[in-house]
Design a protein around this motif. Structure first.
Motif, PDB file in Angstrom:
ATOM      1  N   ASP A 441       0.817  -1.405  -0.043  1.00 37.97           N
ATOM      2  CA  ASP A 441       0.086   0.181   0.097  1.00 37.97           C
ATOM      3  C   ASP A 441       0.725   1.310   0.176  1.00 37.97           C
ATOM      4  N   VAL A 442       1.993   1.051   0.667  1.00 37.26           N
ATOM      5  CA  VAL A 442       2.934   2.394   0.662  1.00 37.26           C
ATOM      6  C   VAL A 442       3.425   2.639  -0.553  1.00 37.26           C
ATOM      7  N   ALA A 443       3.863   1.484  -1.362  1.00 42.89           N
ATOM      8  CA  ALA A 443       4.322   1.712  -2.849  1.00 42.89           C
ATOM      9  C   ALA A 443       3.325   2.181  -3.706  1.00 42.89           C
ATOM     10  N   ARG A 444       2.206   1.622  -3.629  1.00 46.26           N
ATOM     11  CA  ARG A 444       1.114   2.301  -4.335  1.00 46.26           C
ATOM     12  C   ARG A 444       0.944   3.706  -4.025  1.00 46.26           C
ATOM     13  N   TYR A 445       0.931   4.009  -2.567  1.00 47.36           N
ATOM     14  CA  TYR A 445       0.819   5.509  -2.064  1.00 47.36           C
ATOM     15  C   TYR A 445       1.701   6.375  -3.092  1.00 47.36           C
ATOM     16  N   PHE A 446       2.850   6.017  -2.952  1.00 47.03           N
ATOM     17  CA  PHE A 446       3.809   6.903  -3.774  1.00 47.03           C
ATOM     18  C   PHE A 446       3.717   6.972  -5.192  1.00 47.03           C
ATOM     19  N   LEU A 472      -0.116  -2.261  -9.075  1.00 44.63           N
ATOM     20  CA  LEU A 472      -0.291  -2.174  -7.595  1.00 44.63           C
ATOM     21  C   LEU A 472      -1.753  -2.013  -7.189  1.00 44.63           C
ATOM     22  N   ASN A 473      -2.475  -1.461  -7.897  1.00 42.63           N
ATOM     23  CA  ASN A 473      -3.889  -1.218  -7.415  1.00 42.63           C
ATOM     24  C   ASN A 473      -4.589  -2.683  -7.435  1.00 42.63           C
ATOM     25  N   ARG A 474      -4.262  -3.484  -8.568  1.00 39.91           N
ATOM     26  CA  ARG A 474      -4.659  -4.988  -8.713  1.00 39.91           C
ATOM     27  C   ARG A 474      -4.111  -5.571  -7.652  1.00 39.91           C
ATOM     28  N   ILE A 475      -2.856  -5.688  -7.324  1.00 41.39           N
ATOM     29  CA  ILE A 475      -2.266  -6.279  -6.111  1.00 41.39           C
ATOM     30  C   ILE A 475      -3.026  -6.101  -4.807  1.00 41.39           C
ATOM     31  N   CYS A 476      -3.455  -4.813  -4.416  1.00 39.29           N
ATOM     32  CA  CYS A 476      -3.964  -4.350  -3.238  1.00 39.29           C
ATOM     33  C   CYS A 476      -5.276  -5.110  -3.249  1.00 39.29           C
ATOM     34  N   GLU A 477      -6.133  -5.089  -4.388  1.00 37.45           N
ATOM     35  CA  GLU A 477      -7.414  -5.527  -4.385  1.00 37.45           C
ATOM     36  C   GLU A 477      -7.366  -7.072  -4.492  1.00 37.45           C
ATOM     37  N   GLY A 478      -6.263  -7.580  -4.269  1.00 38.27           N
ATOM     38  CA  GLY A 478      -6.558  -9.287  -4.264  1.00 38.27           C
ATOM     39  C   GLY A 478      -6.621  -9.572  -5.515  1.00 38.27           C
ATOM     40  N   MET A 479      -6.284  -8.972  -6.804  1.00 44.88           N
ATOM     41  CA  MET A 479      -6.324  -9.561  -8.205  1.00 44.88           C
ATOM     42  C   MET A 479      -5.145  -9.684  -8.628  1.00 44.88           C
ATOM     43  N   PRO A 508      10.199   4.659  -9.609  1.00 41.55           N
ATOM     44  CA  PRO A 508      10.112   3.525  -9.236  1.00 41.55           C
ATOM     45  C   PRO A 508      10.847   3.077  -8.005  1.00 41.55           C
ATOM     46  N   ASN A 509      11.556   3.894  -7.143  1.00 42.07           N
ATOM     47  CA  ASN A 509      12.344   3.514  -6.034  1.00 42.07           C
ATOM     48  C   ASN A 509      11.774   3.065  -4.849  1.00 42.07           C
ATOM     49  N   PRO A 510      10.271   3.736  -4.712  1.00 40.59           N
ATOM     50  CA  PRO A 510       9.474   3.101  -3.409  1.00 40.59           C
ATOM     51  C   PRO A 510       9.123   1.577  -3.728  1.00 40.59           C
ATOM     52  N   VAL A 511       8.762   1.301  -5.064  1.00 38.68           N
ATOM     53  CA  VAL A 511       8.301  -0.170  -5.485  1.00 38.68           C
ATOM     54  C   VAL A 511       9.629  -1.022  -5.400  1.00 38.68           C
ATOM     55  N   LEU A 512      10.656  -0.440  -5.953  1.00 38.27           N
ATOM     56  CA  LEU A 512      11.827  -1.634  -5.977  1.00 38.27           C
ATOM     57  C   LEU A 512      12.426  -1.827  -4.432  1.00 38.27           C
ATOM     58  N   SER A 513      12.336  -0.611  -3.598  1.00 36.64           N
ATOM     59  CA  SER A 513      12.910  -1.104  -2.283  1.00 36.64           C
ATOM     60  C   SER A 513      11.991  -1.959  -1.356  1.00 36.64           C
TER      61      SER A 513
END
Lengths: 596, 161
Positions: A441-446, A472-479, A508-513
């Motif tokens: 969710d944090v990665a998605r937020y950024f 990321l939206n898809r992952i957070c929604e369980g899909m 992309p840094n927030p996602v990669l980290s």
């Protein structure tokens, strides 16, 4: 000449404290003192930010230096009657250490301040930001006077010797930047102060502008002298009205006193400043976009080279530094480069201001020598994690930075080691997260933030961030799908490599980290449709346990009408109708509702 | 051209003219002019943009480009009270989205609507207002409210109704 007062009451007038009530406390104090006939004995001073925003409004009484926190307007009478008249400290208003719960009377004994070395923030909270005399009283403008006695080349050498590097994120050596601009050919040159502090979670620049505006003017004037410029701009975001007001006031005072304008300090150096208000675009923190915005155009970055040092504002050589960088200049000139260079690490000299926020006990600003560990900042200065929870990650560097896990808490903080760990210094925002924060969710937020703020000029950033956000939206929604993680990594690589400016290159840094340190959370979302932190609404559910007494409060609170049950019987939540807002759990007096 | 303006707008236009005169000769004046115009009119009606474009000799396409680029500028009227809900990182991890949901519920804002039908409230989100110590935060017409929980929202909004 003002009369000498026997006591000074300093009330923090920074944005944090004035929002929590100091705006009412200051006039109330003055009124009460007047009613007691003490207005000549005790002076009330509205200062800039003290940094301990969590505990605001802050009131400090001198000469004792007693530190009162979370003062309410109703406490004013007691402060005057008990402290200022009878000379007794009011224990219930004293600061309590988050770790030991002991009360601490004095400023210098509080753990939050003990480890700090306030250099750029030296005056913040200690002087009246609207008074030029107080700034001069704190050795202000001495650095400029010293600089004007030196050759511009010697000033640049001094800055180089201090080892000061850009505090806005890039970390480029400041003296070198000045040297390039000085060497550029052209009769007209500009100095720009980047005060477009856009990183969510960073507010050190605002504190300096609000609490010590003359310091920025002085720093910019020194720079103007060094590079051979007679005109400067401060580009400040419009969300900081108080900073703009104080800057305008300070500029007018400096002009009046001959510290800006023609023939500064009766010499031959001319320099004047303008303020430009931003209009709300994060990308304007990027230097070429910022200059486009000053020129009255859309704030879009352009490829570099040419660098601003050769072709900047209106095509003229321009030196651009951020607020905190300029804030260090006056003291370096005043004290010489030695002290600054003696602090910090081999490659990162001096002190850095960090904004501590998130799930931490002492939210606020802390200025510490470079090379300090994250653990010291979070646990010793920040007082640890709030609500007795466990540390999970710390996000550093805003939307361009990354999340570091517990295993890296002992990492010394400097430009290089942070970059190696996949984060970056950025402007120095530290957002602390506990076990209830979901890293996906944090990665998605950024990504949501950078996608929204992408100016749209180059395709990798405009389209790439959008696609990453969709995944990321898809992952957070369980899909989420199994191939989503490699896809994210692939996209990240392209965006980093091909974007025009730092916004895209670091997006992309927030996602990669988070992928490298918290990959298991991504996998739990994708494979088990489960959010381990219990934060992603689509992946959690509420159930009522047999602790339920059937009081019906949850039924009333539910906005979706998903709860049914007879009074005094165990209630049931219909999973299909439930919107997972958590209202029921918040209302239940018996702790009978579980989240899973 | 001037015929399109109502009397009240004409008074604003006079003030805008004064501001333009005061900026005479200044480079890159477009953004400050638009900021002033929005202060006066409350938003930026198309006829005002055309007026500014002619007055300062900047093509309307560029004026429109600038207006739509920056989030501070608005092409449609806004509510009398402007609520800015902070979505900064610190606010986000301390529960800003629940606060935002509650504001939407209280104001009965459906879907993505930002302004209530009676033009009483406009809700916007803002990236960070720099009061992270008070997270989660929102401002109403410049007054800041911190350490919010959804339960507090209704009472705060009530003061502005």
């Amino acid at each position: 000449m003002e009369k000498l007062a026997r006591a000074h009451v300093l009330v923090c007038g920074g944005t944090g404290c004035s929002s929590s009530g100091s705006k009412i406390i200051i006039p109330a104090l003055r009124e009460k003192l007047q009613a007691k006939g003490m207005e000549d004995e005790v002076r009330v001073v509205e200062t800039g930010c003290h940094g301990l925003c969590e505990m605001g409004p802050l009131v400090i009484v001198y000469p004792e230096g007693v530190f009162y926190v979370r003062v309410k307007p109703e406490d004013v009478d007691e402060i005057v009657e008990t402290h200022l008249v009878k000379g007794r400290t009011i224990t219930r208003l004293l600061y309590r250490e988050a770790t030991t719960l002991e009360t601490v009377p004095g400023y210098d004994k509080i753990a939050f301040y003990k480890k700090q070395k306030r250099y750029a923030l030296a005056n913040c909270g200690h002087i009246n930001p609207e008074s030029l005399e107080e700034y001069i009283g704190a050795d202000g403008y001495e650095g400029l006077a010293k600089a004007l006695d030196m050759t511009p080349e010697a000033v640049i050498e001094e800055i180089k010797a201090s080892g000061l590097r850009g505090r806005g994120g890039g970390g480029f050596p400041t003296g070198l930047k000045w040297q390039f601009t000085r060497a550029a050919s052209g009769d007209k040159k500009y100095v720009i102060c980047n005060a477009d502090e856009g990183d969510p979670g960073a507010f050190m620049d605002r504190s300096v502008l609000e609490g010590d505006p003359h310091r920025i003017i002085e720093g910019m004037a020194v720079c103007g002298y060094a590079i051979g410029s007679d005109e400067g701009y401060i580009y400040c975001r419009a969300e900081y009205p108080l900073a703009i007001k104080r800057l305008r006031n300070a500029i007018a005072q400096a002009r009046e006193a001959g510290l800006l304008g023609e023939g500064i300090l009766s010499g031959k150096f001319n320099f004047d400043l303008h303020i430009k208000e931003g209009a709300g675009a994060f990308v304007c923190g990027e230097e070429t976009a910022l200059m486009a915005s000053i020129e009255g155009r859309r704030g879009m970055p352009r490829p570099r080279p040419p660098f601003p040092a050769n072709s900047g504002l209106w095509g003229k050589p321009t030196n651009i530094n951020n607020v905190e960088t300029f804030a260090n200049v006056p003291s370096i000139m005043r004290d010489g480069a030695g002290y600054f260079a003696s602090q910090g690490t081999e490659t990162s000299k001096g002190t850095k201001v960090f904004a501590l926020t998130g799930k931490i006990n002492n939210t606020g600003l802390a200025e510490v020598p470079m090379g300090i560990t994250m653990r010291e900042i979070i646990y010793e200065i920040g007082g640890g994690i709030s609500d007795g929870r466990n540390f999970k990650a710390v996000q550093i560097g805003g939307p361009s930075g990354g999340c570091l896990p517990e295993s890296l808490l002992d990492l010394p903080i400097d430009y290089e080691s942070l970059t190696r760990a996949g984060a970056m210094m950025g402007s120095g925002g530290l957002v602390v997260m506990d076990e209830t924060t979901c890293m996906v969710d944090v990665a998605r937020y950024f990504l949501n933030f950078t996608q929204d703020e992408s100016c749209g000029k180059c395709t990798p950033c405009r389209e790439g961030t959008k696609r990453m956000l969709e995944i990321l939206n898809r992952i957070c929604e369980g899909m989420g799908k199994e191939e989503d993680i490699p896809l994210l990594e692939n996209l990240a690589k392209s965006i980093k490599g091909a974007s025009l400016c730092a916004l895209g290159q670091t997006a992309p840094n927030p996602v990669l980290s988070t992928l490298s340190f918290f990959r298991d959370e991504y996998e739990a979302h994708i494979r088990e449709h489960r959010c381990p932190a219990g934060a992603c609404a689509a992946l959690i559910g509420y159930t009522i346990t047999d602790k339920c007494r059937g009081c019906g409060l949850c039924k009333k609170a539910c906005p979706a009408g998903a709860i049914s049950g007879e009074t005094k019987n165990v209630h049931v939540i219909d999973k299909k109708t439930c919107v997972r807002c958590g209202e029921c759990q918040a209302k239940c007096p018996f702790n009978a509702i579980d989240k899973s | 051209m001037e015929k399109k303006f109502a009397d009240r707008d004409l008074a604003c236009l006079t003030q805008l003219d004064e501001f333009l005169t005061s900026l005479e000769g200044e480079k890159g004046a477009l953004i400050p002019v638009l900021q002033k115009a929005q202060d006066l009119f409350g938003y930026l009606p198309m006829e005002v943009l055309v007026y500014i474009s002619r007055k300062i000799g900047v093509p309307i396409s560029r004026v429109y480009g600038v207006v739509t680029f920056y989030s501070q500028f608005h092409l449609v009227p806004r509510g009398r009270n402007v609520i800015r809900s902070c979505q900064g990182t610190a606010c986000h991890v301390r529960g800003a989205s629940a606060v935002m949901r509650e504001v939407r519920k209280c104001l009965e804002l459906e879907g993505g609507a930002a302004t209530t039908d009676n033009l009483r409230f406009t809700l916007e989100s803002v990236a960070c207002i720099g009061c992270c110590g008070l997270a989660p935060v929102m401002t109403v017409n410049g007054d800041t409210y911190g350490r919010l929980v959804p339960e507090k929202v209704g009472d705060i909004l009530e003061q502005y109704r």
